[in-house]
Design an enzyme around this catalytic site. Structure first.
Site, short mmCIF file in Angstrom:
data_model
loop_
_atom_site.label_atom_id
_atom_site.label_comp_id
_atom_site.label_asym_id
_atom_site.label_seq_id
_atom_site.Cartn_x
_atom_site.Cartn_y
_atom_site.Cartn_z
N ARG A 42 0.74 -1.35 0.13
CA ARG A 42 0.10 0.00 0.15
C ARG A 42 1.04 1.28 0.10
O ARG A 42 1.98 1.22 0.22
CB ARG A 42 -0.93 0.09 1.22
CG ARG A 42 -0.17 -0.17 2.57
CD ARG A 42 -0.06 1.26 3.07
NE ARG A 42 0.75 1.37 4.46
CZ ARG A 42 1.98 1.54 4.45
NH1 ARG A 42 2.77 1.78 3.20
NH2 ARG A 42 2.73 1.61 5.52
N HIS A 49 1.61 7.48 11.10
CA HIS A 49 1.87 7.31 12.54
C HIS A 49 0.71 7.79 13.73
O HIS A 49 1.05 8.38 14.39
CB HIS A 49 3.12 7.84 12.92
CG HIS A 49 4.43 7.41 12.57
ND1 HIS A 49 4.87 6.27 13.17
CD2 HIS A 49 5.30 7.49 11.60
CE1 HIS A 49 6.01 5.81 12.66
NE2 HIS A 49 6.19 6.81 11.43
N GLY A 143 8.78 1.36 3.02
CA GLY A 143 7.54 1.80 3.23
C GLY A 143 6.27 1.95 2.56
O GLY A 143 5.23 2.46 2.72
N SER A 146 5.73 -4.28 2.45
CA SER A 146 5.76 -5.51 2.12
C SER A 146 5.74 -6.55 2.95
O SER A 146 5.32 -7.61 2.73
CB SER A 146 7.33 -5.69 1.44
OG SER A 146 8.40 -5.38 2.30
N ASP A 190 -2.04 -1.13 7.54
CA ASP A 190 -1.48 -1.83 6.49
C ASP A 190 -2.23 -3.29 6.08
O ASP A 190 -2.71 -3.42 4.89
CB ASP A 190 0.18 -2.25 6.67
CG ASP A 190 0.93 -1.27 7.09
OD1 ASP A 190 0.36 0.13 6.93
OD2 ASP A 190 2.04 -1.30 7.65
N ASN A 233 14.13 -0.90 7.89
CA ASN A 233 13.44 -2.30 8.55
C ASN A 233 13.10 -1.89 9.99
O ASN A 233 13.86 -1.84 10.90
CB ASN A 233 14.56 -3.52 8.52
CG ASN A 233 13.87 -4.57 9.27
OD1 ASN A 233 12.80 -4.59 9.88
ND2 ASN A 233 14.51 -5.63 8.98
N LYS A 234 11.63 -1.56 10.14
CA LYS A 234 11.20 -1.24 11.30
C LYS A 234 11.28 -2.17 12.61
O LYS A 234 11.47 -1.79 13.64
CB LYS A 234 9.80 -0.44 11.63
CG LYS A 234 8.86 -1.43 10.81
CD LYS A 234 7.50 -0.64 10.86
CE LYS A 234 6.29 -1.29 10.69
NZ LYS A 234 6.21 -2.31 9.56
C1 GLA Z 1 3.73 1.13 9.65
C2 GLA Z 1 2.97 0.42 10.61
C3 GLA Z 1 1.48 1.18 10.16
C4 GLA Z 1 1.71 2.69 10.17
C5 GLA Z 1 2.82 3.14 9.67
C6 GLA Z 1 3.18 4.75 9.94
O1 GLA Z 1 3.64 0.93 8.20
O2 GLA Z 1 2.74 -0.74 10.03
O3 GLA Z 1 0.66 0.61 11.07
O4 GLA Z 1 1.98 3.00 11.92
O5 GLA Z 1 4.16 2.74 9.84
O6 GLA Z 1 1.93 5.50 9.45
#
Ligand code: GLA
Length: 464
Positions: A42, A49, A143, A146, A190, A233-234
């Site tokens: 997406r 956030h 971002g 994936s 997401d 990579n969060k």
């Molecule tokens: C990531 C998280 C989402 C959202 C975005 C920031 O994609 O998976 O839930 O918090 O960051 O908007």
């Protein structure tokens, strides 16, 4: 709105990607797939956030997705392979407990999150055996979600392979929750858009209860995605979870100042709802109650009347407590984070309103909101990075009316709104200013700079 069945029929003859996936499946497992499942990535147009704070967001699905070819069998194992040789194969037993090691994220852990989520929902003690080959074309760590697309695809595959049926909303909620096994405290944007998207329309995603409302984007402009080519990579750093924690603490501090019952009060949207007031009023409250200097743990504990132990167990997440990959978090910027969240929540509603009312200057108004969103992400939420800021700047100079980072940030992609008649010159200008001067970026340009349209949601297909 059950998703499985029905299954959609997909002809493979004209579809090179799926034909390759099928061929690889047959080569690898010596049998044919029984079905295919796909879940899209997406792009978030606005509302960054704020999903984990309970506020609505405005994404659309992109064409890029995760596809899985699947056979269900009595091997007693789950076998996973990936078309991309960068990702290794893996086999696990159906009777083995699924364990996700947060300290060492691997590609297939996202798949296993989806499997585990469905297994737990139905209390399945022994999962059906299955063999899968995965093919993803969502650029990783960019971002564009994936990882959530992989979780959603796995959730769908597991539901189908175990002959269960769920609504799209239930699948989205389960997948949002189970992705947290990876260690990030993501919101539900997401997974929700991956399941609830429909071709041709962006969606306003509302939470509690989860629902997706069509948002018709104005004619005369297109959205262009550009990757700054810095991977983020969060799950491998604590940035993301620190923000979640800061919002949670800000909620508590504001609630405390208003004399509200603290029990169960964890999200900024919840606070606003309890106070029954507007985002503008909330922004004033933030200025009144919170100071811009960072808060220490001691100051927070004192203000909330809690012990350091309670601070750790009730407010910090696993990721921030154990401090994965960075220095310990000792200071919390509550004022800035809350300002961003309430401001951004209000921008989302204004964006939707412009799309609904279609005033003559729609494109300019939407562009302005996107630009304000980027400035807020950069300055208040501090989730941008120099590369993204440079790219956004180049996009604006190249003819975009609005441009902003999209997704978690700290790397990855920007999304720009470009008048349709300027798209070609825009693409060329961004190419020349951002990609071509740097050989590494130039090599990635083809999959990094593209026009996108609202795509459809997750689905199951059979060859037909
Ligand atoms: C990531 C998280 C989402 C959202 C975005 C920031 O994609 O998976 O839930 O918090 O960051 O908007």
């Amino acid at each position: 709105m059950a998703i499985n069945p029905p299954k959609l029929k997909i002809p493979l003859v004209d579809n090179e990607r799926l034909q390759n996936l099928k061929n690889e499946f047959e080569r690898h497992y010596g049998e044919s797939p029984n079905f295919y499942a796909c879940a899209p990535g997406r792009v978030n147009l606005i509302g960054e956030h704020i999903d984990y704070c309970g506020f609505s967001v405005l994404p659309m699905a992109i064409e890029q997705n995760i596809f899985a070819a699947v056979s269900v069998n009595n091997s007693g194992t789950i076998q996973l392979a990936n078309m991309n040789p960068r990702y290794n194969n893996i086999t696990l037993s159906c009777s083995e407990e699924i364990v996700i090691d947060r300290t060492n994220p691997k590609w297939y852990y996202y798949f296993l999150c989806g499997v585990k989520g469905i297994q737990e929902t139905f209390g399945i003690t022994r999962l059906s055996g299955m063999s899968c080959v995965i093919d993803g074309n969502v650029p990783p760590s960019s971002g564009l979600s994936s990882s959530s697309a992989l979780v959603c695809c796995a959730g769908l595959v597991t539901t189908e392979a175990n002959q269960k049926s769920l609504s799209r909303v239930a699948l989205a909620e389960i997948c949002a929750k189970c992705e947290q096994y990876i260690g990030t405290e993501g919101g539900g944007m997401d997974q929700s858009i991956s399941f609830l998207a429909e071709k041709g329309t962006a969606k306003l995603i509302e939470f509690e209860p989860l629902r997706a409302i069509d948002v018709q984007l104005p004619a005369g402009a297109v959205f262009v995605i550009s990757n700054c080519c810095l991977e983020m990579n969060k799950a491998a750093s604590s940035h993301y979870n620190v923000r979640v924690v800061e919002c949670r603490i800000a909620t508590k501090m504001l609630g405390q100042a208003k004399g509200l019952n603290q029990k169960g009060l964890l999200k900024l949207a919840q606070l606003q709802k309890e106070m029954n007031t507007s985002s503008e009023e909330m922004l004033l409250l933030v200025d009144e109650v919170l100071h811009p200097e960072p808060y220490s743990r001691e100051e927070i504990c004192k203000a909330l009347g809690i012990t350091s132990q309670q601070f750790s167990t009730e407010l910090l997440s696993a990721n921030t407590q154990h401090d994965v990959g960075s220095v310990a978090v000792t200071h919390f910027k509550l004022h800035q984070r809350a300002k961003h969240v309430y401001g951004e929540a209000s921008r989302v509603l204004r964006f939707k309103n412009v799309c609904d009312c279609k005033p003559a200057e729609s494109i300019q108004l939407l562009g302005d909101l996107m630009n304000q969103s980027h400035a807020s992400c950069r300055d208040l939420y501090e989730c941008s990075c120099p590369e993204l800021d440079q790219l956004v700047d180049i996009c604006l100079k190249s003819g975009a009316v609005g441009s902003r980072l999209t997704g978690a940030g700290w790397g990855g992609c920007a999304v720009s709104m470009v008048p349709s008649d300027k798209v070609q010159s825009f693409l060329q200008a961004v190419r020349e200013a951002y990609y071509l001067p740097d050989p590494r970026r130039a090599a990635m340009e083809k999959q990094s700079l593209f026009v996108t349209k609202p795509g459809g949601g997750a689905a199951i297909y059979v060859e037909g």
